[in-house]
Design an enzyme around this catalytic site. Structure first.
Site, PDB file in Angstrom:
ATOM      1  N   HIS A 132      38.119  43.675  32.926  1.00  0.00           N
ATOM      2  CA  HIS A 132      37.380  44.445  32.306  1.00  0.00           C
ATOM      3  C   HIS A 132      36.983  45.679  31.419  1.00  0.00           C
ATOM      4  O   HIS A 132      36.849  46.310  30.461  1.00  0.00           O
ATOM      5  CB  HIS A 132      36.979  45.687  33.560  1.00  0.00           C
ATOM      6  CG  HIS A 132      38.325  46.241  34.220  1.00  0.00           C
ATOM      7  ND1 HIS A 132      39.320  45.911  34.520  1.00  0.00           N
ATOM      8  CD2 HIS A 132      38.548  47.621  33.862  1.00  0.00           C
ATOM      9  CE1 HIS A 132      40.188  46.471  34.668  1.00  0.00           C
ATOM     10  NE2 HIS A 132      39.961  47.847  34.463  1.00  0.00           N
TER      11      HIS A 132
ATOM     12  N   HIS B 205      44.674  42.902  29.591  1.00  0.00           N
ATOM     13  CA  HIS B 205      43.922  44.298  28.620  1.00  0.00           C
ATOM     14  C   HIS B 205      44.519  44.428  27.476  1.00  0.00           C
ATOM     15  O   HIS B 205      43.763  44.790  26.491  1.00  0.00           O
ATOM     16  CB  HIS B 205      44.280  45.679  29.285  1.00  0.00           C
ATOM     17  CG  HIS B 205      43.468  44.986  30.945  1.00  0.00           C
ATOM     18  ND1 HIS B 205      42.481  44.385  31.134  1.00  0.00           N
ATOM     19  CD2 HIS B 205      44.055  45.561  32.206  1.00  0.00           C
ATOM     20  CE1 HIS B 205      42.384  44.643  32.423  1.00  0.00           C
ATOM     21  NE2 HIS B 205      43.123  45.448  33.249  1.00  0.00           N
TER      22      HIS B 205
HETATM   23  C1  BG6 Z   1      43.481  45.997  36.417  1.00  0.00           C
HETATM   24  C2  BG6 Z   1      45.129  46.015  36.784  1.00  0.00           C
HETATM   25  O1  BG6 Z   1      42.977  45.010  36.112  1.00  0.00           O
HETATM   26  O2  BG6 Z   1      43.573  47.365  35.687  1.00  0.00           O
HETATM   27  C3  BG6 Z   1      46.146  47.176  37.490  1.00  0.00           C
HETATM   28  O3  BG6 Z   1      45.414  45.216  38.283  1.00  0.00           O
HETATM   29  C4  BG6 Z   1      45.249  48.399  36.476  1.00  0.00           C
HETATM   30  O4  BG6 Z   1      46.970  47.449  38.132  1.00  0.00           O
HETATM   31  C5  BG6 Z   1      44.020  48.142  36.273  1.00  0.00           C
HETATM   32  O5  BG6 Z   1      45.665  49.265  37.454  1.00  0.00           O
HETATM   33  C6  BG6 Z   1      43.347  49.288  34.786  1.00  0.00           C
HETATM   34  O6  BG6 Z   1      41.582  49.501  35.502  1.00  0.00           O
HETATM   35  P1  BG6 Z   1      42.407  50.723  34.713  1.00  0.00           P
HETATM   36  O7  BG6 Z   1      40.298  50.497  34.102  1.00  0.00           O
HETATM   37  O8  BG6 Z   1      42.069  51.472  35.785  1.00  0.00           O
HETATM   38  O9  BG6 Z   1      42.508  51.704  33.161  1.00  0.00           O
END
Ligand code: BG6
Length: 471
Positions: A190, A252
């Site tokens: 995402h 990420h």
């Molecule tokens: C997720 C992880 O993919 O991304 C989580 O599994 C993490 O552990 C999260 O907290 C962070 O995403 P965002 O959008 O909250 O920064």
């Protein structure tokens, strides 16, 4: 609904495995509701949520109400009510054939209601070990088959981590490829859909100011951080089985690195953008696993082992810092630092580009670096640190900041959440914001040897609410 070609989407059924999980409650359902209230879902749609919890429809509706956090005035109450009316609950175990029989007849009922073969979007919002049984069962009953690739298509959305290491990722990929064409497979990261991250490509390639400097001659180092204040409570069992590097590093952080470092694609179609991102990941210099401790720091916050769901004496890291290099001409000898941690003092995600101090007379102690910061969250924006003369008689120099914030040009609601974009793009078949098979496999190729040698690196400790193990 209007799509890029101004066509109406056919009736669509969203089938979400793991509907009572943390992700569905926090991101998927709110994103679907947001799209619904923007009138961006197909006019005719239905959502089937699947979980093993033994719940009545009423329990399930109650769960949705509690989990979709709505700010006062955010949505019309009738929209919320109508949205929830579109959701059905299907109870069952992911590896039980009974679940799929029942799912099949539920889908058939919905198709009867819509009087046609519907599009079907299977969303696997489950830990990666559940993907195989789900896919195999769907294929047993031919639920993955489409009526045509235009109307009545089937697509599958797979959450990260995609597999658990290089071997399991390849195996999952093979299974997916035996059931679906690549255009039907949407591997979610995402972060790729975050507005401020997407903007990196625009910033780099639409402004002639920086691109000429985007290389090892001018850039000294790059630091990519994803720092979180939250500890792991609420998700400890899952988290303990993966750790920070697999949870956010393999995906990420590497995607942020890829967007920062990639070459300009020939054109901006999904295939070419994904190819360029993949090329960066392919060129990551493999870690010197025999000497891992010199390139990585790993740590766990104090008290982690007391979290409910964490295994006794767990060695899972909640923090890591890696120093990595990209093996190509543009980035020769430029270190990229990747850092992430939980239970830290501050929550922020950013990419900092440190430019070389070109002034050869500067002393080391007074280095005058220009720094460009892409703030991904919170306070999405871009900052540039530059140097000015301090007003007055003596020739003194001081740093100042030029800054741009997204909030200056739009309201919070104008920036769609990443999951809204992902679901929207999956409906319209645009894969730009999804990881390709190559990206996933190269990322695992790079990360797997580190994980396999993790045991040779001392697990440091840091207090909750601190800056991590290296203050
Ligand atoms: C997720 C992880 O993919 O991304 C989580 O599994 C993490 O552990 C999260 O907290 C962070 O995403 P965002 O959008 O909250 O920064």
């Amino acid at each position: 609904m209007i799509d890029k070609n101004h066509k109406e989407a056919a009736p669509t059924i969203f089938i979400i495995f793991g509907i009572t999980g943390d992700l569905a409650g926090r991101k998927l359902l709110p994103a679907l509701l947001a799209l619904y209230s923007r009138r961006m879902l197909p006019k005719e749609f239905s959502i089937i949520g699947i979980s093993r919890r033994i719940w009545t429809r009423e329990d399930f509706r109650q769960f949705i109400r509690e989990h979709i956090k709505i700010r006062p005035g955010q949505y019309k109450e009738e929209d919320v009510k109508h949205f929830i009316d579109h959701i059905e609950y299907e109870q069952g175990l992911f590896d039980s054939a009974l679940l799929y029989e029942s799912l099949k007849s539920r889908i058939a009922n919905i198709e009867n209601r819509f009087k046609r073969c519907c599009n079907k979007l299977f969303h696997l919002s489950v830990p990666s070990n559940h993907c195989e049984p789900i896919l195999k069962n769907l294929s047993e009953l031919k639920l993955h088959e489409e009526c045509s690739d235009e109307l009545g298509w089937t697509r599958v959305l797979v959450e990260k981590p995609f597999g658990n290491d290089i071997d399991t990722a390849i195996r999952l990929d093979k299974l997916l490829a035996s059931l679906f064409r690549e255009e039907q497979i949407f591997r979610i990261d995402h972060y790729l859909a975050k507005e401020a991250l997407q903007n990196i490509l625009t910033f780099r390639f639409a402004n002639s100011l920086f691109e000429p400097l985007w290389n090892h001659n001018f850039i000294d180092r790059v630091h990519i951080r994803l720092l979180e204040k939250n500890d792991v409570s609420g998700r400890a069992t899952f988290y303990d089985s993966v750790g920070a590097l697999k949870d956010v590093g393999q995906n990420h952080l590497l995607q942020m690195l890829a967007l920062t470092a990639m070459e300009e694609p020939n054109d901006f179609n999904p295939e070419n953008i994904r190819k360029e991102r993949a090329r960066v990941l392919k060129n990551l210099e493999p870690f010197p696993t025999r000497n891992l401790k010199e390139a990585v720091v790993r740590a766990q916050y104090k008290g982690y082992e007391n979290e409910k769901g964490v295994a006794p004496a767990s060695q899972t890291e909640t923090y890591f810092l890696l120093k990595t290099f990209i093996n190509n001409q543009r980035w020769a000898n430029v270190p990229f630092f990747l850092e992430s941690g939980r239970a830290l003092k501050e929550a922020k995600t950013e990419i900092c580009i440190y430019f070389k101090d070109q002034n050869t007379s500067s002393k080391k102690s007074e280095k005058r670096e220009n720094v460009l910061v892409f703030r991904i969250q919170p306070d999405e924006g871009i900052k540039i640190r530059f140097w000015v003369k301090t007003p007055g008689f003596p020739m003194l120099i001081e740093p100042k900041t030029l800054s741009f914030k997204y909030s200056d040009i739009g309201t919070e609601d104008a920036i769609p959440d990443a999951y809204e974009k992902l679901i929207h793009d999956a409906i319209w078949g645009d894969q730009t914001l999804f990881a390709s098979t190559d990206e996933v496999i190269y990322a695992w190729k790079y990360i797997t040897p580190i994980i396999r040698s993790w045991g040779t690196v001392t697990l440091l400790e840091y207090p909750k609410g601190s800056m991590g193990p290296i203050e």
